[in-house]
Design a protein around this motif. Structure first.
Motif, short mmCIF file in Angstrom:
data_model
loop_
_atom_site.label_atom_id
_atom_site.label_comp_id
_atom_site.label_asym_id
_atom_site.label_seq_id
_atom_site.Cartn_x
_atom_site.Cartn_y
_atom_site.Cartn_z
N GLY A 83 0.82 -1.20 0.00
CA GLY A 83 0.00 0.00 0.00
C GLY A 83 0.85 1.25 0.00
N GLU A 84 0.18 2.37 0.22
CA GLU A 84 0.87 3.66 0.27
C GLU A 84 1.30 3.98 1.69
OE1 GLU A 84 -1.83 6.53 -1.42
OE2 GLU A 84 -1.24 5.97 -3.45
N LEU A 85 2.45 4.61 1.80
CA LEU A 85 2.99 4.94 3.11
C LEU A 85 3.74 6.27 3.01
CD1 LEU A 85 4.65 2.55 5.60
CD2 LEU A 85 5.75 4.71 5.10
N ARG A 86 3.48 7.15 3.95
CA ARG A 86 4.25 8.39 4.06
C ARG A 86 4.92 8.37 5.44
NH1 ARG A 86 4.06 12.85 1.09
NH2 ARG A 86 1.90 12.50 0.45
N PRO A 87 6.24 8.21 5.47
CA PRO A 87 6.93 8.21 6.76
C PRO A 87 6.65 9.49 7.53
CG PRO A 87 8.42 7.56 5.01
CD PRO A 87 7.16 8.06 4.35
N ARG A 88 6.63 9.38 8.81
CA ARG A 88 6.39 10.54 9.68
C ARG A 88 7.70 11.28 9.90
NH1 ARG A 88 2.25 7.46 13.75
NH2 ARG A 88 0.58 7.26 12.21
N LEU A 89 8.25 11.77 8.78
CA LEU A 89 9.50 12.52 8.77
C LEU A 89 9.26 13.80 7.99
CD1 LEU A 89 11.89 9.59 7.80
CD2 LEU A 89 11.67 10.63 10.06
N PRO A 90 9.91 14.89 8.36
CA PRO A 90 9.73 16.13 7.61
C PRO A 90 10.07 15.95 6.12
CG PRO A 90 10.95 16.53 9.63
CD PRO A 90 10.81 15.04 9.49
N ASP A 91 9.24 16.50 5.26
CA ASP A 91 9.45 16.52 3.82
C ASP A 91 9.42 15.15 3.15
OD1 ASP A 91 9.92 19.40 3.80
OD2 ASP A 91 11.86 18.92 4.72
N ALA A 92 8.92 14.12 3.84
CA ALA A 92 8.91 12.77 3.28
C ALA A 92 7.94 12.68 2.11
CB ALA A 92 8.54 11.74 4.34
N PRO A 93 8.37 12.02 1.02
CA PRO A 93 7.47 11.80 -0.10
C PRO A 93 6.51 10.64 0.19
CG PRO A 93 9.59 10.81 -0.56
CD PRO A 93 9.71 11.51 0.77
N LEU A 94 5.61 10.40 -0.74
CA LEU A 94 4.70 9.27 -0.66
C LEU A 94 5.40 8.05 -1.27
CD1 LEU A 94 1.82 8.46 0.17
CD2 LEU A 94 1.10 9.04 -2.17
N PHE A 95 5.35 6.94 -0.57
CA PHE A 95 6.03 5.72 -1.00
C PHE A 95 5.02 4.60 -1.25
CE2 PHE A 95 9.38 7.84 1.41
CZ PHE A 95 10.51 7.60 0.65
N HIS A 96 5.48 3.60 -2.01
CA HIS A 96 4.82 2.30 -2.05
C HIS A 96 5.54 1.45 -1.01
CE1 HIS A 96 2.52 2.83 -5.74
NE2 HIS A 96 3.60 3.31 -6.32
N ALA A 97 4.79 0.89 -0.06
CA ALA A 97 5.36 -0.09 0.86
C ALA A 97 5.26 -1.45 0.17
CB ALA A 97 4.60 -0.09 2.17
N MET A 98 6.38 -2.15 0.12
CA MET A 98 6.42 -3.43 -0.58
C MET A 98 6.88 -4.54 0.35
SD MET A 98 7.88 -2.19 -4.31
CE MET A 98 7.10 -3.53 -5.24
N LEU A 99 6.46 -5.76 0.04
CA LEU A 99 6.84 -6.94 0.81
C LEU A 99 7.38 -8.02 -0.13
CD1 LEU A 99 3.80 -7.28 3.26
CD2 LEU A 99 6.13 -6.59 3.86
N LEU A 100 8.31 -8.80 0.39
CA LEU A 100 8.88 -9.92 -0.34
C LEU A 100 9.00 -11.10 0.62
CD1 LEU A 100 10.46 -11.00 -2.91
CD2 LEU A 100 12.54 -10.31 -1.66
N PRO A 101 8.36 -12.23 0.31
CA PRO A 101 8.58 -13.39 1.17
C PRO A 101 10.03 -13.87 1.02
CG PRO A 101 7.17 -13.97 -0.70
CD PRO A 101 7.47 -12.51 -0.81
N LEU A 102 10.65 -14.18 2.13
CA LEU A 102 12.01 -14.70 2.08
C LEU A 102 11.94 -16.23 2.01
CD1 LEU A 102 13.73 -12.20 4.53
CD2 LEU A 102 13.80 -12.24 2.02
N PRO A 103 13.02 -16.88 1.61
CA PRO A 103 12.96 -18.31 1.26
C PRO A 103 12.27 -19.23 2.27
CG PRO A 103 15.08 -17.43 0.68
CD PRO A 103 14.35 -16.34 1.40
N GLN A 104 12.40 -18.95 3.55
CA GLN A 104 11.82 -19.87 4.54
C GLN A 104 10.33 -19.64 4.75
OE1 GLN A 104 14.13 -17.64 4.77
NE2 GLN A 104 14.41 -16.83 6.80
N ALA A 105 9.75 -18.62 4.13
CA ALA A 105 8.32 -18.32 4.32
C ALA A 105 7.54 -18.78 3.10
CB ALA A 105 8.13 -16.82 4.51
N SER A 106 6.35 -19.27 3.34
CA SER A 106 5.52 -19.74 2.22
C SER A 106 4.54 -18.68 1.78
CB SER A 106 4.79 -21.02 2.59
OG SER A 106 3.98 -20.79 3.72
N SER A 107 4.11 -17.80 2.71
CA SER A 107 3.16 -16.73 2.33
C SER A 107 3.13 -15.70 3.42
CB SER A 107 1.78 -17.31 2.11
OG SER A 107 1.26 -17.79 3.33
N TYR A 108 2.50 -14.58 3.12
CA TYR A 108 2.25 -13.53 4.10
C TYR A 108 0.93 -12.89 3.83
CZ TYR A 108 4.39 -10.61 0.46
OH TYR A 108 4.73 -10.01 -0.71
#
Length: 187
Positions: free
Chosen positions: A162-187
């Motif tokens: 989803g979208e995320l804007r860090p609570r930092l001065p002047d922070a832009p709008l980001f896409h928050a992304m996830l990646l399962p690591l090898p030992q995980a089957s899903s999230y």
């Protein structure tokens, strides 16, 4: 410039010895944005670097072409109750953002100097940083003004949460992304 890149691994204990290398590469890669964007300033980056490198579990990889640093990646596990998700603007299922201290590795920075771009170096740094991780997933933030970077991460298996804007001065709008690591089957 070659594509025969040596990758060296570092821990938080070694952060002071590589700090200037990380700052120098950042200053080169972000020279143009830093001229006009306070969020991209070298001082702000240095403060963030110092905060990240002090975190338990911080790790870093730097690629070298001979004695020239070509780029790097670093991050750390999110602690229990991490503030990372505090700026999430997208509703997500309950529990997706719950951190245990061992659930999620946050990839904070990945950058490659211009002469080594489009050589596979970014992917190698990414893989070298994440392959030793024991967490079930990784997360990162991509500035929404960089759709090519977003598409690159998607091609590596990352999914947008989803979208995320860090609570930092002047922070832009980001896409928050996830990646399962090898030992995980899903999230």
């Amino acid at each position: 410039m070659t594509t025969d890149i040596a990758i060296r691994h570092y821990t938080g204990a070694q952060a002071p010895s590589i700090r200037q290398v990380l700052l120098d590469v950042y200053a080169e890669v972000y020279a143009e944005p830093a001229r006009t964007d306070p969020f991209a300033s070298l001082d702000r980056f240095a403060e963030g670097l110092d905060g990240w490198s002090a975190r338990p579990g911080w790790s870093c990889v730097i690629g070298y072409d001979g004695d020239q640093p070509v780029g790097y990646a670093y991050g750390a596990p999110l602690p229990e109750g991490a503030r990372w998700w505090g700026g999430l603007l997208t509703d997500v299922p309950a529990g997706v953002t719950a951190e245990t201290g061992i659930r999620t590795y946050a990839l904070s920075e990945l950058m490659v100097r211009t002469p080594w771009r489009k050589t596979g170096t970014a992917r190698r740094l990414h893989s070298a940083l994440l392959s030793p991780c024991r967490e079930e997933r990784a997360t990162l933030l991509v500035d929404q003004n960089h759709p090519k970077v977003h598409a690159l991460y998607e091609s590596w298996g990352w999914r947008t949460l989803g979208e995320l804007r860090p609570r930092l001065p002047d922070a832009p709008l980001f896409h928050a992304m996830l990646l399962p690591l090898p030992q995980a089957s899903s999230y």
